[in-house]
Design a protein around this motif. Sequence first.
Motif, PDB file in Angstrom:
ATOM      1  N   MET A  92      -6.747  82.933  45.430  1.00 16.68           N
ATOM      2  CA  MET A  92      -6.271  81.566  45.541  1.00 16.68           C
ATOM      3  C   MET A  92      -5.391  81.604  47.130  1.00 16.68           C
ATOM      4  O   MET A  92      -5.171  80.658  47.587  1.00 16.68           O
ATOM      5  N   ASN A  93      -4.746  82.891  47.546  1.00 18.14           N
ATOM      6  CA  ASN A  93      -4.149  83.109  48.408  1.00 18.14           C
ATOM      7  C   ASN A  93      -4.437  82.476  49.644  1.00 18.14           C
ATOM      8  O   ASN A  93      -5.331  82.530  50.393  1.00 18.14           O
ATOM      9  N   ASP A  94      -3.738  81.419  50.285  1.00 22.96           N
ATOM     10  CA  ASP A  94      -3.713  80.776  51.619  1.00 22.96           C
ATOM     11  C   ASP A  94      -5.003  80.172  51.531  1.00 22.96           C
ATOM     12  O   ASP A  94      -5.604  79.707  52.749  1.00 22.96           O
ATOM     13  N   ALA A  95      -5.578  79.658  50.240  1.00 24.42           N
ATOM     14  CA  ALA A  95      -6.871  78.869  50.380  1.00 24.42           C
ATOM     15  C   ALA A  95      -6.595  77.395  50.431  1.00 24.42           C
ATOM     16  O   ALA A  95      -5.633  77.033  50.041  1.00 24.42           O
ATOM     17  N   ASP A  96      -7.424  76.696  51.170  1.00 26.13           N
ATOM     18  CA  ASP A  96      -7.344  75.203  51.588  1.00 26.13           C
ATOM     19  C   ASP A  96      -7.757  74.408  50.014  1.00 26.13           C
ATOM     20  O   ASP A  96      -7.299  73.370  49.887  1.00 26.13           O
ATOM     21  N   ALA A  97      -8.225  75.085  49.192  1.00 24.11           N
ATOM     22  CA  ALA A  97      -8.393  74.313  47.886  1.00 24.11           C
ATOM     23  C   ALA A  97      -8.920  75.322  46.835  1.00 24.11           C
ATOM     24  O   ALA A  97      -9.388  76.161  47.148  1.00 24.11           O
ATOM     25  N   LEU A  98      -8.649  75.096  45.593  1.00 20.68           N
ATOM     26  CA  LEU A  98      -9.235  75.782  44.502  1.00 20.68           C
ATOM     27  C   LEU A  98     -10.254  74.948  43.914  1.00 20.68           C
ATOM     28  O   LEU A  98     -10.112  73.753  43.529  1.00 20.68           O
ATOM     29  N   LEU A  99     -11.376  75.444  43.485  1.00 15.69           N
ATOM     30  CA  LEU A  99     -12.644  75.153  42.804  1.00 15.69           C
ATOM     31  C   LEU A  99     -12.726  75.742  41.346  1.00 15.69           C
ATOM     32  O   LEU A  99     -12.616  77.210  41.438  1.00 15.69           O
ATOM     33  N   ILE A 100     -12.674  75.183  40.207  1.00 16.78           N
ATOM     34  CA  ILE A 100     -12.833  75.762  38.847  1.00 16.78           C
ATOM     35  C   ILE A 100     -14.038  75.493  38.483  1.00 16.78           C
ATOM     36  O   ILE A 100     -14.645  74.250  38.464  1.00 16.78           O
ATOM     37  N   LEU A 101     -15.227  76.346  38.299  1.00 19.75           N
ATOM     38  CA  LEU A 101     -16.360  76.187  38.097  1.00 19.75           C
ATOM     39  C   LEU A 101     -17.311  76.829  36.725  1.00 19.75           C
ATOM     40  O   LEU A 101     -18.003  76.437  36.492  1.00 19.75           O
ATOM     41  N   THR A 102     -16.440  77.623  36.087  1.00 18.35           N
ATOM     42  CA  THR A 102     -16.653  77.916  34.845  1.00 18.35           C
ATOM     43  C   THR A 102     -15.647  77.685  33.620  1.00 18.35           C
ATOM     44  O   THR A 102     -14.358  77.847  34.255  1.00 18.35           O
ATOM     45  N   GLU A 103     -16.127  77.595  32.624  1.00 13.75           N
ATOM     46  CA  GLU A 103     -14.985  77.115  31.568  1.00 13.75           C
ATOM     47  C   GLU A 103     -14.240  78.419  30.865  1.00 13.75           C
ATOM     48  O   GLU A 103     -14.150  78.225  29.738  1.00 13.75           O
ATOM     49  N   TRP A 104     -14.172  79.533  31.672  1.00 16.65           N
ATOM     50  CA  TRP A 104     -13.566  80.668  30.893  1.00 16.65           C
ATOM     51  C   TRP A 104     -12.074  80.219  30.539  1.00 16.65           C
ATOM     52  O   TRP A 104     -11.378  79.417  31.079  1.00 16.65           O
ATOM     53  N   LYS A 105     -11.509  80.732  29.090  1.00 12.57           N
ATOM     54  CA  LYS A 105     -10.469  80.137  28.518  1.00 12.57           C
ATOM     55  C   LYS A 105      -9.334  80.725  29.436  1.00 12.57           C
ATOM     56  O   LYS A 105      -8.305  79.948  29.822  1.00 12.57           O
ATOM     57  N   GLU A 106      -9.164  81.756  30.183  1.00 11.29           N
ATOM     58  CA  GLU A 106      -8.289  82.058  31.018  1.00 11.29           C
ATOM     59  C   GLU A 106      -7.864  81.139  32.092  1.00 11.29           C
ATOM     60  O   GLU A 106      -6.887  81.093  33.029  1.00 11.29           O
ATOM     61  N   PHE A 107      -9.088  80.490  32.730  1.00  8.79           N
ATOM     62  CA  PHE A 107      -8.752  79.726  33.630  1.00  8.79           C
ATOM     63  C   PHE A 107      -7.927  78.235  33.299  1.00  8.79           C
ATOM     64  O   PHE A 107      -7.741  77.386  34.116  1.00  8.79           O
ATOM     65  N   ALA A 108      -8.106  78.200  31.980  1.00  8.74           N
ATOM     66  CA  ALA A 108      -7.450  76.674  31.402  1.00  8.74           C
ATOM     67  C   ALA A 108      -5.825  77.145  31.382  1.00  8.74           C
ATOM     68  O   ALA A 108      -4.927  76.185  30.948  1.00  8.74           O
TER      69      ALA A 108
END
Length: 468
Positions: A393-409
């Motif tokens: 994510m460092n310095d990114a223009d946006a974050l996209l979440i594409l897979t439903e891994w528990k840790e991403f929630a």
Amino acid sequence: MQVAVIGCGYVGLVAAACLAELGHDVICVDTDREKITLLNSGESLIHEEYLPELLCRHRGKRLFFSWDLEEAVRQSLIVIIAVGTPANESGDADLSYVETATREIAKALNSHKTIVEKSTVPVQTNAWIERAMALNGCSASDFDVVSNPEFLREGTAVTDFLYPDRIIVGSRNHRAAKLMRQLYGKLLDGSYSVGEGAIPAPDDAASVPLYMDTSPETSELIKHASNAFLAMKISFINAVSVIAEATGADIEDVRVGLGSDKRIGSAFLRAGIGYGGSCFPKDVSAFQAIAAACGTDFKLLQDVRQINEDQLKRFVAMVRKALWTVKGKRLAVLGLAFKSDTDDVRESPAIKVIRELLEQECQITVYDPGAMERARIVLKDSVNYAAEPYLAMNDADALLILTEWKEFAKLDLTRVRTLLKYPIVLDGRNLYSPGQMREAGLNYYSIGRPPVEVLHPVPARANVAKIG
Ligand code: NAD
């Protein structure tokens, strides 16, 4: 019982390890020599809970890996076919791997064998296997062919195999049917689950599975119809999500209200960027092809596929809308696997979204807890790979979440807000509530829900819902 399993992929490897766990002597064979070498050296090959334990417990004792199909068949009473059945260009199933395996079994036949067809195949494939055995010189009295489709899900494959909802067996005679009951005996009488060291049952496991003895044709049809139906549920909720998005309704509440009806059920009703993986896409098109060959135009399946494709395009359009322009933008992507808890990236919607955004000249940094290695094989150096989610994510223009891994929630949203250059999150799996994102000060775009635009709402455009 002595069992040969042909194919050391997701299904063959799990089936072989679980059959060894049930007390059988298993030889698992593959034409891919590298796989066999790795398996023999102690690797698990695929990311699957409990598989390393089972391999460690049985490898070299009741479970062996080899590329010598002939020898494996000669030593076995039961031969399980678990090779791939990908789609060919016209959409029907490519059964050439099944045919090759059949020919090799025929060549190796030294005593009566029960050939168990476990790959997902179109109805009447078992009849073709019988025919191919005969054409390759085997007498009908020397073999039985049985359909025994596999219903395991990647991510929970071991417990799905050991605690299945149902075991379907399609056979033409009593001898084969009886042998199959013996093969699964410890699951049918419940003795496996109470044995010492048993892999623990999931909370919702049935105490004993439904066991269905039927014809091969019925069994084959059950598998194709099951996968097509599940894909249909996903496409259905995704189509409803478009209406929710256009009208201000909340698809997550719709899902709960809809799925709480027992006649409908809540499984496979999650809106998102669509289904993928090595099964649903090819099985829906193969089912459509077999329907056409049977003289029925199963148009519903065409719609299921179309909605799935549109959903992905819609998400890419949503990214474009949220970012205004995408060329040169730096995007952080969390998720590469086609779903959580697997390393499988075959037909992954995440990979498709990434490819589409690369076409539009985005710069992408990716992270996935399980699928980095396999994703590298397909994405090569077209993207950057991060060692952990926050680095992406460092310095990114946006974050996209594409897979439903528990840790991403469970991301630290304050940290996300600090790391991103712009506070924009596009969630293709609806892992967060809009309220959480608003509180964290993030602009949030998800599927079938009103966007959260804490800073400078995007102006409405007449054509935003248009695809492509
Ligand atoms: P896979 O591609 O992971 O594995 C297939 C394996 O078979 C490969 O390792 C390949 O090298 C091997 N193989 C091919 N021809 C061979 C031959 N002649 N001799 C020995 N080995 C050979 O495939 P998979 O995901 O395990 O799927 C296998 C079948 O099971 C497919 O029909 C699939 O639709 C079905 N299925 C898959 C899943 C799943 O979640 N992956 C679930 C249920 C059913």
